[in-house]
Design an enzyme around this catalytic site. Sequence first.
Site, short mmCIF file in Angstrom:
data_model
loop_
_atom_site.label_atom_id
_atom_site.label_comp_id
_atom_site.label_asym_id
_atom_site.label_seq_id
_atom_site.Cartn_x
_atom_site.Cartn_y
_atom_site.Cartn_z
N SER A 158 0.84 -1.19 0.00
CA SER A 158 0.00 0.00 0.00
C SER A 158 0.88 1.25 0.00
O SER A 158 1.64 1.48 -0.93
CB SER A 158 -0.97 -0.05 1.19
OG SER A 158 -1.99 0.91 1.05
N ASP A 235 -10.05 -5.70 -3.36
CA ASP A 235 -9.49 -4.63 -2.53
C ASP A 235 -10.41 -3.41 -2.61
O ASP A 235 -10.65 -2.88 -3.70
CB ASP A 235 -8.10 -4.29 -3.06
CG ASP A 235 -7.31 -3.37 -2.15
OD1 ASP A 235 -7.91 -2.46 -1.54
OD2 ASP A 235 -6.08 -3.55 -2.06
N HIS A 268 -7.22 -6.18 0.83
CA HIS A 268 -6.06 -5.33 1.11
C HIS A 268 -5.30 -5.77 2.36
O HIS A 268 -4.38 -5.09 2.79
CB HIS A 268 -6.55 -3.89 1.28
CG HIS A 268 -5.49 -2.83 1.12
ND1 HIS A 268 -4.91 -2.54 -0.11
CD2 HIS A 268 -4.90 -2.00 2.01
CE1 HIS A 268 -4.04 -1.56 0.04
NE2 HIS A 268 -4.00 -1.22 1.32
#
Length: 291
Positions: A158, A235, A268
């Site tokens: 991320s 995600d 995620h």
Amino acid sequence: MAALPTSRPGELELLSKNKMFGGENLRLCHQSTTLGCPMTFSIYLPPSTPSSKIPVLYWLSGLTCTDENFIIKSGAQRAAAAHCIALVAPDTSPRGLNIEGESDSYDFGVGAGFYLNATNEKWKNWRMYDYVVKELPKVLSNYFARLDTSQASIFGHSMGGHGALTIYLKNTDKYKSVSAFAPIVNPINCPWGQKAFSNYLGPTKSDWEEYDATCLIKKNNKVSTPILIDQGEDDKFLAEQLLPCNFEEACKAVGVPLNLRMQPGYDHSYFFIATFIDDHIAHHAKFLKST
């Protein structure tokens, strides 16, 4: 969380040690001259012979994380031990500086350093780029004779995937390879990046582009080592924040090899990371040499 112990410049304080897959997880604290505060980082040292020189794989974590998330949740140590690679996970920002507004939101300030060097005077301590690229390797070299920091690669998740990609693209002489899980690849065009960059770097968009992987890849068309990215199709941040297709298009335009793997059903989380972490360790092992 308990206050971090203070330490003088150049000293390392051992906070914890745990054996795992024949090696050791260490959590350490030192006084960072770059950031002006105590910083913790975690390191996994794989089993090796006393004369071995071990390559280093840096992991950069995402928003709200500390140095511990990856070490505790990813399960990367098994593959790192098998390939004789050290894992190093720094924290995600300075802490304990008590700057007004530093903890007002999850996506800016504490836990959200974005791996850049802030130019806004208020956030002058937020220099995670210099900390990761310059200071931390020196600390490792000074204290761990078995580590070969000249044999280094970098990956992350991320915000940390953004950090890994941009740091690699700006320092291909220092890192052998790069990979990422669900990275923020085009931060100048997403809310997380726009919030962080406008506050850390000011309003000049050309300054933002220096920390945007999609912009950097357009300038750096000499990358020949394949870039590996895993992205979960479920995600929740995919469409608004991560924008992998923008990076894919930029790589294609300049002929940079990219393996973007869209993973059906994955989100995620660290469940996603743990599923594919062995692939990433193996990817970097191809380019890192232990002696």
